[in-house]
Design an enzyme around this catalytic site. Structure first.
Site, PDB file in Angstrom:
ATOM      1  CG  ASP A   1      -1.747   1.190   1.392  1.00 56.80           C
ATOM      2  OD1 ASP A   1      -2.458   1.531   0.429  1.00 56.80           O
ATOM      3  OD2 ASP A   1      -1.687   1.823   2.460  1.00 56.80           O
TER       4      ASP A   1
ATOM      5  CG  ASP B   1      -1.761   7.624   0.707  1.00 59.33           C
ATOM      6  OD1 ASP B   1      -1.529   8.829   0.779  1.00 59.33           O
ATOM      7  OD2 ASP B   1      -2.001   7.037  -0.375  1.00 59.33           O
TER       8      ASP B   1
ATOM      9  CG  ASP C   1      -1.861   1.795   6.343  1.00 58.22           C
ATOM     10  OD1 ASP C   1      -1.879   1.563   5.125  1.00 58.22           O
ATOM     11  OD2 ASP C   1      -2.479   2.749   6.858  1.00 58.22           O
TER      12      ASP C   1
END
Length: 226
Positions: A14, A16, A181
């Site tokens: 991922d 961000d 995250d």
């Protein structure tokens, strides 16, 4: 789970909250936009909780909050395209001004490439913003594939992005790893049948990532080199 990187031919990430801390400049661009339309600013905490579904959805949530209305009303608003264009100008200007790489990101990606691991980004951020962020931090040359929220007909948690990477690189699911995250990242990896490791410092809608039961929670991505 104690497998090391030698067990993986493909590592997908991922963006961000995983590779780059971007919430500050996203919040700046959102509030630049709200001020332009004489709406009250939103908080950094709110912005962090809205990250994950793509920048357009984040803007919709911010507009709904600032206008004291619902996201559904904003989505159907005739002025949304105008406001989105204003946000685009602000975010392109803000990209790279306050974001920063998380610890060990560049060195880890370089080391993985040296080991012959294929690297990919799979993010819900729209491609024009993904490219700007990657370029701002000189990350683009390190990746073999970048899949953004508008690259394919669907986005995370649909597993199409991961499946596309597996196909392109001829990697078996059991020899691939997804690092993220958020609950979205965990669900995407589960839907694709690949292992998922998660970082605890990103943007998970205000919830601890342990609640989403990834295969492993790691302190930073240098653990992939162990």
């Amino acid at each position: 789970m104690s497998a090391n990187v030698q067990a993986f031919d493909l590592a997908m990430f991922d963006l961000d909250g995983t590779l780059v801390a971007t919430a500050g400049e996203i919040g700046d661009a959102v509030n630049d936009t709200l001020v332009r339309f004489e709406l009250p600013a939103v908080s950094q905490v709110q912005v962090e909780r809205w990250i994950g579904h793509g920048t357009r959805e984040l803007l919709i949530q911010a507009l709904a909050s600032a206008s004291d209305t619902t996201a559904e009303v904003i989505r159907s608003s005739s002025s949304l395209s105008l406001i989105a264009a204003e946000f685009d100008r602000h975010y392109q200007r803000r990209c790279g001004t306050r974001s920063q790489l998380y610890p060990q990101v560049r060195d880890t990606l370089l080391a993985l490439r040296e080991r012959g691991v294929k690297l990919a980004v799979v993010t819900n951020k729209e491609s024009r913003y993904t490219a700007t962020v990657l370029d701002a931090h000189r990350l683009a040359p390190l990746f073999d594939r970048v899949i953004s929220g508008d690259t394919l007909p669907t986005k995370k948690p649909d597993p199409a992005g991961i499946h596309s990477c597996l196909t392109q690189f001829g990697a078996a699911a059991e020899r691939a790893l997804f690092v993220g995250d958020s609950s979205i990242d965990v669900a995407t990896a589960r839907n694709a049948g690949v292992r998922v490791w998660a970082l605890p410092y990103g943007y998970n809608m205000g919830e601890p990532i342990t609640a989403n039961q990834p295969d492993r929670v790691i302190p930073d991505i240098s653990v992939l080199l162990n």
